[in-house]
Every structure is written in C-alpha cells, then in structure tokens.
Enzyme design. Sequence first.
Site, mmCIF file in Angstrom:
data_model
loop_
_atom_site.group_PDB
_atom_site.id
_atom_site.type_symbol
_atom_site.label_atom_id
_atom_site.label_comp_id
_atom_site.label_asym_id
_atom_site.label_seq_id
_atom_site.Cartn_x
_atom_site.Cartn_y
_atom_site.Cartn_z
ATOM 1 N N CYS A 2 0.839 -1.198 0.000
ATOM 2 C CA CYS A 2 0.000 0.000 0.000
ATOM 3 C C CYS A 2 0.879 1.256 0.000
ATOM 4 O O CYS A 2 1.780 1.393 0.811
ATOM 5 C CB CYS A 2 -0.962 0.078 1.168
ATOM 6 N N ARG A 27 6.574 -0.577 -3.892
ATOM 7 C CA ARG A 27 6.176 -1.115 -2.587
ATOM 8 C C ARG A 27 5.321 -2.370 -2.737
ATOM 9 O O ARG A 27 5.191 -3.137 -1.783
ATOM 10 C CB ARG A 27 5.391 -0.056 -1.792
ATOM 11 N N TRP A 75 -2.496 -3.094 -1.779
ATOM 12 C CA TRP A 75 -2.026 -4.483 -1.752
ATOM 13 C C TRP A 75 -3.071 -5.213 -0.918
ATOM 14 O O TRP A 75 -3.197 -4.982 0.288
ATOM 15 C CB TRP A 75 -0.648 -4.545 -1.103
ATOM 16 N N ASN A 101 -3.505 2.886 4.577
ATOM 17 C CA ASN A 101 -2.550 1.774 4.634
ATOM 18 C C ASN A 101 -2.558 1.286 6.080
ATOM 19 O O ASN A 101 -2.420 2.080 7.000
ATOM 20 C CB ASN A 101 -1.149 2.273 4.237
ATOM 21 N N GLY A 102 -2.749 -0.017 6.264
ATOM 22 C CA GLY A 102 -2.791 -0.567 7.616
ATOM 23 C C GLY A 102 -3.975 -1.511 7.746
ATOM 24 O O GLY A 102 -4.553 -1.926 6.739
ATOM 25 N N GLU A 485 19.168 -17.610 1.003
ATOM 26 C CA GLU A 485 18.953 -16.355 0.260
ATOM 27 C C GLU A 485 18.910 -16.629 -1.252
ATOM 28 O O GLU A 485 18.071 -16.073 -1.962
ATOM 29 C CB GLU A 485 20.080 -15.359 0.619
ATOM 30 N N LYS A 489 15.571 -15.798 -3.422
ATOM 31 C CA LYS A 489 15.565 -14.888 -4.576
ATOM 32 C C LYS A 489 14.980 -15.580 -5.805
ATOM 33 O O LYS A 489 14.189 -15.005 -6.539
ATOM 34 C CB LYS A 489 16.984 -14.411 -4.904
ATOM 35 N N GLU A 492 11.242 -15.947 -5.338
ATOM 36 C CA GLU A 492 10.530 -14.659 -5.353
ATOM 37 C C GLU A 492 10.300 -14.135 -6.759
ATOM 38 O O GLU A 492 9.236 -13.613 -7.061
ATOM 39 C CB GLU A 492 11.357 -13.590 -4.616
ATOM 40 N N HIS A 508 19.053 -35.748 5.823
ATOM 41 C CA HIS A 508 17.879 -35.930 6.670
ATOM 42 C C HIS A 508 16.581 -35.578 5.952
ATOM 43 O O HIS A 508 15.598 -35.229 6.596
ATOM 44 C CB HIS A 508 18.026 -35.098 7.944
ATOM 45 N N LYS A 607 7.372 -4.579 -1.149
ATOM 46 C CA LYS A 607 8.704 -4.172 -0.701
ATOM 47 C C LYS A 607 8.697 -3.850 0.784
ATOM 48 O O LYS A 607 9.627 -4.166 1.504
ATOM 49 C CB LYS A 607 9.111 -2.922 -1.506
HETATM 50 C C1 G6P Z 1 9.675 -7.940 2.218
HETATM 51 C C2 G6P Z 1 10.613 -7.615 1.072
HETATM 52 C C3 G6P Z 1 11.975 -8.253 1.340
HETATM 53 C C4 G6P Z 1 12.516 -7.806 2.698
HETATM 54 C C5 G6P Z 1 11.506 -8.062 3.824
HETATM 55 C C6 G6P Z 1 11.926 -7.372 5.115
HETATM 56 O O1 G6P Z 1 9.389 -9.286 2.237
HETATM 57 O O2 G6P Z 1 10.085 -8.087 -0.146
HETATM 58 O O3 G6P Z 1 12.877 -7.866 0.321
HETATM 59 O O4 G6P Z 1 13.689 -8.493 2.980
HETATM 60 O O5 G6P Z 1 10.230 -7.534 3.473
HETATM 61 O O6 G6P Z 1 11.909 -5.989 4.900
HETATM 62 P P1 G6P Z 1 12.787 -4.930 5.672
HETATM 63 O O7 G6P Z 1 12.393 -3.616 5.039
HETATM 64 O O8 G6P Z 1 12.398 -5.009 7.108
HETATM 65 O O9 G6P Z 1 14.212 -5.264 5.454
#
Ligand code: G6P
Length: 612
Positions: A2, A27, A75, A101-102, A485, A489, A492, A508, A607
């Site tokens: 949002c 975002r 969102w 937003n919220g 990670e 990625k 995602e 395991h 984001k």
């Molecule tokens: C979302 C984003 C990620 C990020 C995570 C934590 O999932 O898509 O890229 O790592 O939030 O966000 P922050 O702003 O707290 O690092």
Amino acid sequence: MCGIIGYAGNKNPMPILIGGLKRLEYRGYDSAGIAILNAKKFYVQKSVGKIEQLVKKISYRQNIEGGVGIGHTRWATHGKPTLTNAHPHNSCDNKIWVAHNGIIENYKDIKNQLIAKGHKFKSETDTEVIPHLIEEYSKKGFDFKKSVRLAMSDIKGTYALTIINSDEPDKLIAVKNSSPLLIGITKNGQYFAASDATALLTHTREIIYLNDKEMAVLNGTGYQIETISGQSINKKIEVLKEKEESIQKSGFPHFMLKEIFEEPEAVENAINGRLIYKEGTAKLGGIETIKNELSKINHLTITACGTAYLAGQIGEYLVEELSGVSSKVEYASEFRYKNPVIKNNSAILAVSQSGETADTLAALYEAERKNCLTLGIVNVVGSSIARQTHAGIYNHAGPEIGVASTKVFVSQLSVLILLALFLGRQRNLSLTEGKKIIMELSSLPKKMRQILKQAPLIKKMARKYSKFDNFLYLGRKYNMPIAYEGALKLKEISYVHAEGYGAGEMKHGPIAMINKNFPSVAIATTNSVYEKMESNIEEIKARNGRVLAIATKGNKKITKLADDVIYIPKTLEPLEPILTVLPLHLFAYYFGVLRGFDVDKPRNLAKSVTVE
Ligand code: G6P
C-alpha cells in the site's frame, strides 16, 4: 505494501498524484485509485492492476486548477483486488474520501454499528468504515478535524490515512498510527503526504516525519501538526540527501540488475569512514553513546524478516565468532508473540531495509516493554524502526526499488561485520585479527566487481538451468543462510520451487528428492567446511543430480565433481557471504527475466510489509 500520496496546493493534483503513485509502485500493489477535490467537485478514478490502467482511464488534460487530492496503491488484505475494493473509499453522502494503509482490527464491530444506523457499504475492506465513521461525527455537527479525531478514538489498529472532505474543500488531513506517513512541504504553497520520501523527491526535499497518533492538516496556505488528542506540536523539518538518480534505472533494464551492480558500492558506503585500521576496530557514530552498555552485554538477539532475517542469521555467527557474545536470530513475527526471555545485559538488534516492517517494529516494542536495550541496522533514514531504537547504524545504501532486496542485503552484512568487529575489539578479539578483517573488508568491493564481470557467464548458466522447476540450494556455516537467500531470490522472482538447506541436513530429507531433474546449487568455497561440501556434492552426483557449484578461484578439482562452476575470489571465511551471494543474485535475476517475469515487481510481494 500500500502506497499513499496526498497533495494540497494550487497546481493540478492529477499529474502529481499519478507521478507519486508511480514512485510508490515498488512497494507492491494490485489496484490503484485517486480522488481529487476542487471547488467542491470530486474527480475519482480507480483501476485494477498497474498504474498504466489507471492512467488510461483519466485525462491529464482535465484542467484542475489546484485543490486537494489523495492517491493510493492497494495491496489486498481484506477482500480481493477488485475495483470496488480499490481505494479511496467514500462516505454515504460522497463528501468524505479516504485512502488507508494498515489494518483496522475492530472494523467488523464498527461496520455493524454503522449498518444499524443506516450506512450502506460497497466494499469488503476494513478501510470503508473510516469515511462512514467520520460522516457520522460530521452529522452530529463536529467540524472535519474534530470528526477525524473522534473517529480515530473509535478505531483500533494500524493506519496511515489521507482524508478529504467537500465540506472543508481546502483541507487534506493525514493521520498516522504504526503505518508509515510523512509530510513534504515547499516554500511556494505545495504540501504533500506520502508513505515514503521517494514519492516526493521531484517536488521537495523538506520532510516532516509524523509519529504515531499524530495528524497533519494541510492546505494550500500552510500546515498544522497536532496529536490525535488535539495538542499542537512543532516538528523538525528534515532535509533529504537522496539523489534523484538513485530512483532511476540509469540505463539498466531493471532496478534489480542496477541494484545488483551497485552491491560493491553498497559495501563501500557501509564501511566508508567507519574503519579505524590502527585500532583494528570500527567507528560507529550511531552507537557511540551506548558503547559502555555494549561493552557489558552478554547476549544479542537479532530480529528481522525476509532477506534481512537471513542477514541476521549470518550476523549471529559473526557476533559469536568475533566477539564471543552469545547471539541468536529470531523471526520478528515469532519474537513478538512468544514470551521471549530477556536477561540483564542483553540487547536486541532489529535489521530492516525499510525500517517499517510491521513485525520487526512490533518485536522492538515487545523488547522495549521488557526493558531491553534496542538497536537497529536500518537503511531508510527517519523510518519508524530507526526512531524506535535506542541507538543504531544506518546502511547508507540509498533507495532500493527492486522488491527483492539485493544491495541492501550485502550492506546489512557489511554493517553486521562492523558491529561484530566493534563488539569483538571491546572484548577478546586481537588487534591483528581486527586489522586483518578491516584489510579484507576494504578489498571486497574490488573482488565483487570481478564477480560482476562474470555476468555473461552467469546469464549463460541461468539459461542452461532455466528449464528446471525445482532447485535445492546448499551451504554450510556462513554460507548456509546464503543458500537460503539464493533459493529465496529464485523463488521470489521466478516462481519456481527452490529450497535452501544447511548441507549437513541434506541426508535428513532433501536427498530423497534428488534426481536428474532436480538440480542443486552448492556453495563450496575453500574454507573450514569445504571437504564436507565436497562430500555432499559427491552424494548428489551418485544420485544423478546436477550440481552448479560456487567455488573459490583456483579450485580445479571441483570441475571434476560439479557439472558447472562459478568462481569467486578468495576471502576470509566470515566475509565470504558478501561474495558468494553475488552470483546467486545474478543467477536469480537472469532466470526470472528468461522466464519473462517482471522481476522488479514480483507477483503478490511487497517491498515494505507494513501490515502483519
Ligand atoms: C519484504 C521484502 C523483502 C525484505 C523483507 C523485510 O518481504 O520483499 O525484500 O527483505 O520484506 O523488509 P525490511 O524492510 O524489514 O528489510
């Protein structure tokens, strides 16, 4: 997650709102809308999907000479991403429009009470109760500001709100509680409200950060800031330093690729001016005031979400190895709801790019409630987490626009190394060891640029592997979180199944999945656990699995084991993640692009996760 933009002034609000919404796209959202009020006339438009859809529906030529306006990217949380659920939402008499937003937690009760009073609702959203509630107070004779205040005292939850009302058509009211909201001001009568500063960079650099339970009343001639309870407050005006180029693609096809190529610079920006070679330690201005308290801590809890959590996992190992302070990383979403034991002489460290992640913020509130010292590693200056912590270190990585975090991840790792070094030098880490880390850390950007030169090779690898739909990523010790990670990625931005695993756990479970169609990416750098990784690769090969290995330059032997190898330069083991992650970021990027996806805005992701 949002995005909100609001405007009050004498220019046409339409292009300002659309421009702001485009800046907030990163975002994450699935529908958008605007409502403009000029001379008591409303111009409202909404659309599902991208901002372009909204733009197609409106005409910029509509000559609106000033007024107030609000825009929103939604969102979906309560109700699907439909036109009816898109914001702004309005009251029954169409006089009040709100973008939010919220999450309003008690919206069902309020909605039922309002329905009983005759209010008609159109959407499934929690937000829609707000304009109706304000309308209810207006009907009782309260003015706009007072009606907003009374409505706020009825609702429970998190909110960043922008509200306009045709009974007082020159005003835009912005209210904040837990969700991010700031005010932009200019010297020539333009006033803005936005979820983050990137939306305002083309208009102003003068920003006022609202705190929770504060509201701003903006009109074309000025602004007032008060608490929700009506106390007027004088707020400091901050001047943003961000460069406009930092939010442009600068010739790159995607922000994600640009930001991966900025990873070496992100490390430089994190360490510049913070290394004291002759003392073998780090100089961290943001924690200077609490250095005595830090010298006494015997436990550090690191809390974060998403990619920042994975940086925190590496942080845990770094802090324990370099300083001997016991450390544990915890998902903020877990920490906030369990009953965490906080002992004397311990601290909590929140790691967050945006500084607005709802769970991370809530974890800090919980720690604070238990009288724990709170620290932050945050990228966005002035964000909620930065303001909530007792002390902290900024990343200085610049805005990160790609939804999947890349450059800030390596920046977080760099700052975690600095912090571990600092804690270590306060304790038993020797000067020689400290100096060695500093020397090596300073050489990383150069080594990272060497890896980036291999982008064409990594692209070729991504093409070779792009036909597979399942991946196992393996690593040990410092590289176990890098396996997570790498998998995160890929998943995602390419929507393929990828699982990160500690290689020691392979036997395991995951080994059962291995066959010729289930490739593994193995981080097998020359370090204290190399032989173990080699055995894992042998085991995969014995089951006809394919292996793409990340190995240290000079290791020829691995070419006989793995199907494909990407080499990285040698570095100290605790610093390796900054190098090993780079080819994995590039691999995921090319993979996603080859599959034809919008890698900057992956589906369903946001984001900045400002609701839990
Ligand atoms: C979302 C984003 C990620 C990020 C995570 C934590 O999932 O898509 O890229 O790592 O939030 O966000 P922050 O702003 O707290 O690092």
